[in-house]
Structure formats: C-alpha cells, structure tokens
Write an enzyme that holds these catalytic residues in place. Structure first.
Site, PDB file in Angstrom:
ATOM      1  N   GLU A 209       0.852  -1.189   0.000  1.00 50.37           N
ATOM      2  CA  GLU A 209       0.000   0.000   0.000  1.00 50.37           C
ATOM      3  C   GLU A 209       0.892   1.244   0.000  1.00 50.37           C
ATOM      4  O   GLU A 209       2.081   1.178   0.342  1.00 50.37           O
ATOM      5  CB  GLU A 209      -0.879   0.006   1.258  1.00 50.37           C
ATOM      6  CG  GLU A 209      -1.905  -1.105   1.293  1.00 50.37           C
ATOM      7  CD  GLU A 209      -2.887  -1.043   0.128  1.00 50.37           C
ATOM      8  OE1 GLU A 209      -3.619  -0.054   0.022  1.00 50.37           O
ATOM      9  OE2 GLU A 209      -2.896  -1.974  -0.690  1.00 50.37           O
ATOM     10  N   ASP A 220      -5.048  -3.704   6.501  1.00 45.74           N
ATOM     11  CA  ASP A 220      -5.485  -3.992   5.122  1.00 45.74           C
ATOM     12  C   ASP A 220      -6.238  -5.334   5.085  1.00 45.74           C
ATOM     13  O   ASP A 220      -7.328  -5.429   4.506  1.00 45.74           O
ATOM     14  CB  ASP A 220      -4.253  -4.042   4.204  1.00 45.74           C
ATOM     15  CG  ASP A 220      -4.618  -4.376   2.766  1.00 45.74           C
ATOM     16  OD1 ASP A 220      -5.092  -3.487   2.057  1.00 45.74           O
ATOM     17  OD2 ASP A 220      -4.445  -5.546   2.373  1.00 45.74           O
ATOM     18  N   LYS A 224     -10.305  -6.276   4.217  1.00 40.55           N
ATOM     19  CA  LYS A 224     -10.732  -7.313   3.264  1.00 40.55           C
ATOM     20  C   LYS A 224     -11.620  -8.337   3.950  1.00 40.55           C
ATOM     21  O   LYS A 224     -12.609  -8.826   3.372  1.00 40.55           O
ATOM     22  CB  LYS A 224      -9.501  -7.981   2.655  1.00 40.55           C
ATOM     23  CG  LYS A 224      -8.697  -7.042   1.762  1.00 40.55           C
ATOM     24  CD  LYS A 224      -7.328  -7.610   1.460  1.00 40.55           C
ATOM     25  CE  LYS A 224      -6.552  -6.734   0.494  1.00 40.55           C
ATOM     26  NZ  LYS A 224      -5.128  -7.089   0.421  1.00 40.55           N
TER      27      LYS A 224
END
Ligand code: NAP
Ligand code: HSE
Length: 429
Positions: A209, A220, A224
């Site tokens: 990222e 992250d 998800k």
C-alpha cells in the site's frame, strides 16, 4: 510518456472486418498507478478480443491523477489526464473505475456516480469496508452498479463466488491469507532476506500500500475480511469488529519465533459465524510449513470457505500485483457492460501438441505380445515400462511422453469389445 505517440488507448490493432458492431463503453479511470496503469495496458492489449468476443469497445475518456504532468508508460493522450474529480465526472462516463486508494476523493466519486445511476468499479478495500453498505444502498435505489472484486484477494475472483455462486446463508466461516505484502515479507524472511530488503522489493513489485503500515499492521487484511464477512453473512462491513494484530513492530521476530517451533508464521484472517454473530480476527499464526496455510508463498493469497452444503472450498492465487488486480477490475467493467460472449466458435478445437505421460491398460490376450510391437510402431509411441503379465490379467504400458493424439491412436488400435482399453494421463509420478 503520456501522449507522446498520439495514439489512443484501445486503438493499437486493426479490428478484423468480420467483427460484429461493438457498443462503445466510456470509461473514466481514477488512478493511474500500479493497478490503473495495468488496466490501461489490458484495455489496449485486449481491445480486439473484447470487440470480437463481447461486442464491447472500451474508450478511456478521462483519467484522474494527482499529477497530470507526470511521465507515464501509457500512450493515452496527455489531455485526457486531469487532477480535478469534477472533470472526470463531466466526461459522461458509462463506468467510473477507481484505483486511487484512500478515503477521498474516492468516496465522493462513488457517491456521485451511484446517485445518478452510474456504474462504479473499485479496487479500494478501505472505501468498501467503511462505506460499502451505504454505496450498495445508493446503487440499489438509483439503479446503478457497484463492483469491487479487485478489493479483496488481488487477482482471486472470490467475491463473485460469494455474491453469485453460493446460496444465501450458505457459508459458516471464512479464513485465509489476505495480505500479499505481509506474506511476501514473511516468506523472504524465512529465506534469510533482511526485512529492509524484502520491503523494498515488495514496494518495487507494486504489492505494498502507499503506507505499508496498513499491510504489516493487519489493517489492510482486516478491511478485506470485513468485505468477505459482509458478502458471506450479510453483516454491515463497517460494523464488524475485527480483532487485529499484525506482525509489527518486528516481523523478523515473528518469523524466528515460528522457526523455533519448526513452523512458519502466516498472517491469518478468520471470520466465523457464531450464535453471537460473526467473530473476526487477523493475527499471526504459527503453522506447519507444508500445511494449506504454510504452503502459501510470496504474495499469494488463499481464501477458504466453510459451507453448509459443499464442505470446504478454497481459492488461491496472486493476492497483490498490478496485472492480476487489473484483470479482475477489467472483468468487473465488462460484467457491468453486460458481458456476454457473442461468438461460440472462438475456441474451436486447438491441436494439443504437448507431450504428456500416459498409462494404458488392456486385458491380456494370448496374441498381445505378438501384436504389440507392430501396433506401437504404427502409433509411433514408445513405452517406458511394460507389464504384460499383471496379476489381475491386465497388461499395462507406461508411455514415454507423447501427444494425446498418439496415445489415443494407440489405445484405439489395441481396443476391442473383448479387450477395452483404459488410458490415463499421468501427473507428478
Ligand atoms: P498507486 O500505484 O499508488 O497509484 C495510485 C494512483 O492514484 C496514482 O496514479 C495517483 O496519482 C492517483 N491518486 C492517488 N491519490 C489521488 C488523489 N487524491 N487525487 C487524484 N489521484 C490520486 O496505487 P495502486 O497500488 O495502484 O493501488 C490503487 C488501489 O488499488 C488502492 O486502493 C489499493 O489498495 C488497491 N489495490 C492495489 C493492489 C496492488 O497490488 N497494488 C491490489 C489490489 C488492490 P499520481 O500517479 O499522479 O501519483
Ligand atoms: N497491499 C495489498 C496487499 C494489495 O499486499 O495485499 C492487494 O490488496
């Protein structure tokens, strides 16, 4: 450099005269970095096949970036680039594709696109984890489309499986490795690479990222996981609390700790449906090196689902990287454009020229030893091993690598009603 050639994306190759008339879909792209840049390349590379197979022509009408003057490896005309989100929306797009990341201006673009019944395709998990339910509501109310396959699992098409291919209430748990950068780093550390070198490589390859802290802290993967849990269990993503512990501050120590137990560290995301609702975590697990999780290497991801009717299902593949992520973005764009094959002969039989290994068996007959040499010569096949006197009365031939056509020719020469032949492809033996 942008605009250096004067050629427009999607206009490199001549379209065959026989191609059916294609519908033009105007694409406004927000973000032209690792993912957006690869999407432009794919749109150009696949122009002819999209037109031929799907009767769709994608025209990139505007590209939003932070710095329109930056040199870019795309032949798109320089004047198509803008730093103004209003200009992007003013380009009358049929679909807005967002590959910028971050909260704003992504959220405003999504709201404005969906509020006017447009199609919005995004790779931004932060956006969907925080605002997915609101945006899906906008899409429903105004007849728009919201697709975000690229937001989870890079090139693994897991969301469409959850959205379209499983019955409601069909999943009871989701588990997996959802961050490519962290997995890449952990594998590199296992191989003796330093943390600094491994992180530099992950950034060079376009996996990390903009702030790699989002990868290594587990945030992250948690975003998800919220998206997966939303689709699997219907729980609003922003309201799913994920117990999150990444591999910071010292990924190398996590790796060494696991090695002390004879294992490897993997950052595992899990969400299970309990009587109290979904319980979710992202944390380092010590797992056996050859296990399902331990065998996930480099930037690959794995998503496994526990289902009520089909037991365990798993999908694995590249979890980060420009090309795989752009390929699922493109699939979302085409899906929104009403993707339907228009030609049924597109895959007319290709000749398989691969040399493969085969095992052939035939019930033994008294004449077989006499016939066999001539039949093998006729089929132009040589056996690696022959077993003419199997205890079960069957003769077996392991063939040297040869084409399917030759192996099948041999099988048909040896086959009769009294002596049917079995022919198997031999793998990994
Ligand atoms: P990137 O290489 O950093 O590219 C970001 C692009 O967005 C750049 O073109 C940048 O413009 C533009 N941009 C950023 N902020 C902007 C702003 N405020 N206004 C206008 N333009 C802006 O990022 P990426 O790796 O392609 O990732 C993009 C998105 O895809 C993120 O949401 C990421 O999480 C997601 N994703 C990435 C991967 C991957 O493997 N990389 C995989 C799956 C999903 P400039 O070029 O002018 O700087
Ligand atoms: N930075 C992300 C990862 C990109 O490494 O998994 C893919 O979402």
């Amino acid at each position: 450099m942008s605009g250096a050639t004067g050629t427009r994306v999607g206009e490199f190759a001549p379209v065959p005269a026989a191609a059916p008339a294609a519908r033009t879909v105007r694409v406004a792209l927000a973000g032209c970095g690792v993912v957006g840049g690869n999407l432009l390349r794919l749109i150009a590379d696949q122009r002819t096949s999209m037109q031929r197979e799907h009767a769709v022509r994608l025209e990139v009408v505007r590209v939003l970036v932070r710095d329109p003057a930056k040199a870019r490896a795309t032949p798109l005309l320089a004047e198509r680039f803008t730093a103004d989100p209003a200009e992007l929306l003013a380009s009358a797009p049929d679909v807005v594709v967002e590959a910028m990341g971050g909260a704003e201006p992504a959220l405003s673009l999504a709201r404005r696109t969906l509020a006017r019944g447009g199609a919005f395709v995004t790779a931004n998990k932060q956006l969907i984890a925080a605002h997915g339910a609101e945006l899906a509501g906008l899409a429903r109310r105004h007849g728009g489309r919201l697709d975000f396959e690229a937001a989870v699992g890079g090139g693994i098409p897991i969301l469409r499986v959850l959205r379209d291919s499983l019955p409601p209430d069909g999943v009871t748990a989701v588990r997996g490795i959802l961050n490519g950068t962290t997995n890449f780093l952990l594998c590199a550390l296992e191989g003796g690479v330093t943390f600094a070198d491994a992180l530099a490589e992950a950034r060079r390859l376009g996996f990390a990222e903009a702030d790699p802290g989002r990868d290594l802290s587990g945030r992250d993967a948690a975003d998800k996981l919220r998206i997966l849990a939303w689709l699997a269990f219907g729980a609003e993503p922003a309201r799913i609390s994920v117990h999150t512990r990444g591999v910071l501050p010292d990924p190398a120590r996590y790796s060494a700790d696991a090695a002390a137990l004879g294992g490897v560290t993997r950052l595992v995301a899990e969400c299970a449906l309990t009587t109290r609702g979904p319980v979710a975590s992202v944390e380092p697990w010590v797992v056996a090196p050859g296990s399902e999780l331990g065998a996930v290497s480099r930037e690959r991801n794995l998503v496994s689902l526990t289902t009520r009717e089909s037991g365990d299902l798993a999908l694995a593949g590249p979890g980060a990287g420009g090309a795989p992520t752009a390929s699922v973005l493109l699939a979302d764009v085409l899906h929104g454009a009403g993707r339907l094959p228009v030609r049924s002969d597109a895959f007319a039989a290709a000749v398989d020229a691969r040399e493969l290994k085969w095992l052939l068996s035939v019930p033994r007959s008294p004449s077989l030893p006499r016939l066999l040499p001539a039949v093998l010569r006729r089929a132009r096949v040589a056996p690696e091993r022959l077993e003419l006197d199997g205890a079960d009365g069957v003769a077996r031939l392991l063939l040297r690598p040869t084409t399917r056509a030759r192996a099948e020719a041999l099988a048909s020469l040896l086959s009769s009603d009294e002596a049917p032949v079995c022919l198997s492809r031999v793998a990994n033996l």
